[in-house]
Design an enzyme around this catalytic site. Sequence first.
Site, mmCIF file in Angstrom:
data_model
loop_
_atom_site.group_PDB
_atom_site.id
_atom_site.type_symbol
_atom_site.label_atom_id
_atom_site.label_comp_id
_atom_site.label_asym_id
_atom_site.label_seq_id
_atom_site.Cartn_x
_atom_site.Cartn_y
_atom_site.Cartn_z
ATOM 1 N N GLY A 215 0.812 -1.206 0.000
ATOM 2 C CA GLY A 215 0.000 0.000 0.000
ATOM 3 C C GLY A 215 0.846 1.257 0.000
ATOM 4 O O GLY A 215 1.920 1.319 -0.606
ATOM 5 N N SER A 216 0.370 2.254 0.706
ATOM 6 C CA SER A 216 1.001 3.569 0.633
ATOM 7 C C SER A 216 2.385 3.637 1.256
ATOM 8 O O SER A 216 3.110 4.612 1.036
ATOM 9 C CB SER A 216 0.090 4.616 1.292
ATOM 10 O OG SER A 216 -1.083 4.787 0.531
#
Length: 499
Positions: A215-216
């Site tokens: 993810g981020s």
Amino acid sequence: MTRYIRRAAALCLVLLVALMVNAVRVQVVEADRLDANPANRRTVLARYAEPRGDILVEGRPVTGSADTGQPLRYERTYTDGPLYAPVTGHASQTYGTTLVEDAEDAILSGTSPRLSALPLFAGLDPGRRPGGHVATTIRAALQRAAYEGLAGRRGAVVALDPSSGRVLALVSSPSYDPGVLSGTGGPVAAAWARLNTAPGRPMLNRALRETYPPGSTFKIVTAAAALDAGVVTNVHAPSGTPDPYRLPGTRTLLPNEAKGCDDASLAYAIRWSCNTVLARLGVEVGLSRMVRTARAFGFNDPDLRVPSRVAPSNFDTDMSPDRLALSAIGQYDTRATPLQMAMVAAAVAGGGEVAHPYLVESVTTAGGGLVGRTPRRTYAQAMTPSTARRLRELMVDVVERGSGSNAGIDGAEVGGKTGTAQHGVGNQGTPYAWFIGWARAAGAPRPAVAVAVVVEDAAARREEISGGGSAAPIARAVMEAALEADRRRGKDDGRQGLS
């Protein structure tokens, strides 16, 4: 008569030579095959005839050996088994060895020629040497903080010393007691079956052997590539990225969970985790540079050992621009182990250099004589020092003003990056909550710890799951333990200097 004596003597000589040839065949030519024959019990009996060497945490044994009085005499025992199982693994008379028990088996079992006073002539020593000891790099306080922070939830925590690469904590949850697998018989077989069919997969080392969409948190890698390539020269300048952003060559629009991402700067995009800005930057950097940067951080390395085997983290080397955009924000096929993401955080904290992670500090003989020590090694230069400095500033901003505020520690500088990774068919699975970060005590010359946390089953409504809410508090507890350990060590050093 003399002729018959000569013939008898010649026959005896032939028989003697035949016996010698056969002895050479058995003892030398076929020795390995006979040793490996399952019907040969001597090797197994000898293996368990003596206590196994211990695995140590801060000088304290977290393993032992119990005399059972059975033919396979000594069984492995574990202190705080579930706490240290992701480090030690198990040493089972039935199911073999894993993790450090496996990687350092020759030392622990006493079969390594390195334990001999004359290693080059160890094969001439007819006796079996006592098992040696393996000192790990684990810090007990950090290990317990990580274990208690996960509190049985599925997930993992890895903490590294950014300067040296030492693994300070390695936790996988849920865990198990490796002692239940040590011996033989029905109870051991039942425990093996139970552990292998448990829904939480407690024997899976999620810290080293499981890969997740990061993810981020992967946006730190993309930002490093963009800064090093000169695609971004001013982190506070507007990026010109619309919200939503249309993926190249498609009609698909990429949205943001955060507000204010339209034309946001890189600094704002890292602070609030704007997908659009980093996805576009990944495309502008280009596939070859993104692959090169990801590899420098440790992605796509099938040979990484700590010394236990680590599953390779993945960043695709051949993909279209739209898929590159998604990969640049830690989605599509991008996958990482928690150890890998701890290496990303450590690279930022360490000035751009990735120190090779390692779990074994040293090995000794049973009597304490040093056999070997793991040296510090450089894994790669993931980014320039100036890029690392700018990323440290951006990660501090995430904690002080952005989505990672739950990781803040009074009196310390903390940098971090949150992540919420979608997965499953149609992204319908419970999102994984991520946090990576590092901490530096006030006045300290360098960060003391870098950490990565992933929580698979965050205890919140699906729409409320976030790295800042679920993973950051665990990271904060581990970083606090690291800073406190360093503070105490400094006091002890000061007292010794005065004595």
